[in-house]
Design a protein around this motif. Structure first.
Motif, PDB file in Angstrom:
ATOM      1  N   GLY A  50       0.802  -1.220   0.000  1.00  8.16           N
ATOM      2  CA  GLY A  50       0.000   0.000   0.000  1.00  8.16           C
ATOM      3  C   GLY A  50       0.829   1.260   0.000  1.00  8.16           C
ATOM      4  O   GLY A  50       0.541   2.218  -0.739  1.00  8.16           O
ATOM      5  N   ARG A  51       1.884   1.317   0.800  1.00  8.01           N
ATOM      6  CA  ARG A  51       2.731   2.509   0.853  1.00  8.01           C
ATOM      7  C   ARG A  51       3.523   2.681  -0.432  1.00  8.01           C
ATOM      8  O   ARG A  51       3.680   3.796  -0.933  1.00  8.01           O
ATOM      9  N   ARG A  52       3.999   1.556  -0.998  1.00  8.05           N
ATOM     10  CA  ARG A  52       4.713   1.640  -2.278  1.00  8.05           C
ATOM     11  C   ARG A  52       3.779   2.124  -3.381  1.00  8.05           C
ATOM     12  O   ARG A  52       4.164   2.925  -4.232  1.00  8.05           O
ATOM     13  N   PHE A  53       2.536   1.627  -3.355  1.00  9.94           N
ATOM     14  CA  PHE A  53       1.546   2.067  -4.344  1.00  9.94           C
ATOM     15  C   PHE A  53       1.343   3.583  -4.254  1.00  9.94           C
ATOM     16  O   PHE A  53       1.355   4.286  -5.270  1.00  9.94           O
ATOM     17  N   SER A  54       1.150   4.096  -3.037  1.00  7.61           N
ATOM     18  CA  SER A  54       0.925   5.533  -2.858  1.00  7.61           C
ATOM     19  C   SER A  54       2.140   6.345  -3.301  1.00  7.61           C
ATOM     20  O   SER A  54       2.001   7.385  -3.944  1.00  7.61           O
ATOM     21  N   ALA A  55       3.334   5.844  -2.956  1.00  9.41           N
ATOM     22  CA  ALA A  55       4.554   6.556  -3.330  1.00  9.41           C
ATOM     23  C   ALA A  55       4.723   6.607  -4.848  1.00  9.41           C
ATOM     24  O   ALA A  55       5.036   7.657  -5.423  1.00  9.41           O
ATOM     25  N   LEU A  56       4.507   5.476  -5.505  1.00  6.10           N
ATOM     26  CA  LEU A  56       4.644   5.418  -6.964  1.00  6.10           C
ATOM     27  C   LEU A  56       3.616   6.318  -7.647  1.00  6.10           C
ATOM     28  O   LEU A  56       3.914   6.990  -8.639  1.00  6.10           O
ATOM     29  N   LYS A  57       2.415   6.333  -7.095  1.00  3.99           N
ATOM     30  CA  LYS A  57       1.356   7.167  -7.666  1.00  3.99           C
ATOM     31  C   LYS A  57       1.705   8.643  -7.545  1.00  3.99           C
ATOM     32  O   LYS A  57       1.554   9.415  -8.503  1.00  3.99           O
ATOM     33  N   GLU A  58       2.198   9.048  -6.359  1.00  4.48           N
ATOM     34  CA  GLU A  58       2.559  10.456  -6.159  1.00  4.48           C
ATOM     35  C   GLU A  58       3.759  10.856  -7.004  1.00  4.48           C
ATOM     36  O   GLU A  58       3.891  12.019  -7.392  1.00  4.48           O
ATOM     37  N   LEU A  59       4.645   9.901  -7.277  1.00  2.00           N
ATOM     38  CA  LEU A  59       5.820  10.194  -8.105  1.00  2.00           C
ATOM     39  C   LEU A  59       5.476  10.215  -9.593  1.00  2.00           C
ATOM     40  O   LEU A  59       6.331  10.528 -10.424  1.00  2.00           O
ATOM     41  N   GLY A  60       4.241   9.874  -9.935  1.00  2.00           N
ATOM     42  CA  GLY A  60       3.802   9.963 -11.322  1.00  2.00           C
ATOM     43  C   GLY A  60       4.096   8.757 -12.185  1.00  2.00           C
ATOM     44  O   GLY A  60       4.055   8.846 -13.419  1.00  2.00           O
ATOM     45  N   HIS A  61       4.362   7.604 -11.577  1.00  2.00           N
ATOM     46  CA  HIS A  61       4.637   6.399 -12.356  1.00  2.00           C
ATOM     47  C   HIS A  61       3.347   5.918 -13.042  1.00  2.00           C
ATOM     48  O   HIS A  61       2.312   5.769 -12.388  1.00  2.00           O
ATOM     49  N   LYS A  62       3.438   5.669 -14.321  1.00  3.63           N
ATOM     50  CA  LYS A  62       2.277   5.192 -15.082  1.00  3.63           C
ATOM     51  C   LYS A  62       2.157   3.673 -15.043  1.00  3.63           C
ATOM     52  O   LYS A  62       1.058   3.128 -15.067  1.00  3.63           O
TER      53      LYS A  62
END
Length: 318
Positions: A50-62
């Motif tokens: 969950g935390r990795r998902f949120s981090a990747l999303k905020e960093l703009g990973h598609k």
């Protein structure tokens, strides 16, 4: 492992911690990338990370790396619980709830594993305690045993947490969450039924663990009304005074040893230690004055000690 559009991933699991602090994790991902992929099921539902998902999303990973598991619903839930227990610290109630639910799932999926007894063992003889300890040491298959290996927590700590979640009433859990009672008090009150816990709860929040144990015994042997009546007769010591009593005894012995052996220390921490000792001295003078010692001075604080025949400090008082 494969890549998946992050927009395809669904976040439905209640165990996922997608709203916690992720700033350090974002910096780590920017620097070294994603070491562990996200775990999803065949419906693209996020099970772990969950935390990795949120981090990747905020960093703009598609697109993000994922590991797709094809397991039963219970196995998928257990994966999420394991992730929650191992990856990120939980508050005390979340921790206990996750452990107890994990136990339920694990024991259903592993019927031959040793079961964790969800009951309070009370009034055990020394032989019974020794037998339980031997059984616990030999246990390698129970949920407590496998979770101990994963988390580094002892089996007894895990079992106690499970019992608190399974046996405590909702009002008791709420009191724990609000800080009105602690784990040790809870360990005593759960010896009662949940209905009885709710009745006695208002009378134990300011009581020591020893007093709670006494009131629980009275409730079990003589009835709840008598226990509640007795609660008003018990001398209630504020927890700060209980802590002071325990701490001062230990500190007195340490100070006595330093004085007797004429120890010296001039390292880089010496100034900090002396400053803390001076603060303690000033607080002690104020405390003694507040409790009627109006003329107390530094010279009145005299370290006295008595020693046994072996030269060990028996007692130290101001």
């Amino acid at each position: 492992m494969e890549m998946m559009p992050i927009s395809n991933i669904k976040v439905n699991s209640k165990y996922l911690r997608v709203n916690s602090d992720i700033e350090d994790l974002k910096k780590s991902i920017e620097k070294i990338g994603v070491i562990n992929p996200l775990t999803v099921n065949e419906n693209n539902e996020l099970l772990a990370g969950g935390r990795r998902f949120s981090a990747l999303k905020e960093l703009g990973h598609k697109e993000v790396p994922v590991h797709i598991v094809k397991r039963s619903t219970l196995e998928q839930e257990l994966i999420s619980i394991d992730e929650n227990l191992v990856r990120r610290p939980l508050n005390k109630i979340e921790f206990e709830t996750s452990l107890n639910r994990g136990r339920e799932i694990y024991e259903e999926l592993n019927p031959d594993a040793i079961k964790v007894e969800v009951k309070v063992e009370d009034h055990l003889t020394p032989d019974e305690k020794r037998q339980l300890k031997e059984e616990e040491d030999a246990d390698t298959t129970s949920f407590a045993a496998v979770t101990s290996e994963k988390t580094g927590l002892s089996k007894s700590v895990i079992k106690s947490a499970i019992k608190r979640d399974a046996l405590a009433s909702e009002k008791v859990k709420e009191a724990r969450s609000n800080g009105r009672i602690n784990a040790s008090q809870t360990n005593e009150i759960i010896k009662l039924s949940k209905e009885e816990q709710d009745k006695i709860l208002p009378y134990i929040s300011e009581q020591s663990v020893k007093n709670v144990r006494k009131l629980v015994e009275i409730a079990k042997n003589d009835g709840m009304e008598f226990a509640i009546s007795e609660s008003t007769q018990i001398d209630t010591m504020p927890k700060e005074f209980s802590q002071l009593k325990n701490f001062s005894g230990k500190l007195n012995k340490i100070v006595s040893k330093i004085i007797i052996e004429e120890m010296q220390y001039h390292g880089e921490e010496s100034e900090k230690i002396l400053r803390q000792v001076k603060d303690l001295k000033n607080n002690l003078i104020e405390l003694l004055s507040y409790h009627g010692e109006e003329d107390v001075q530094l010279s009145d604080i005299v370290v006295s000690n008595s020693m046994n025949s072996n030269g060990n400090v028996e007692d130290l008082t101001f």
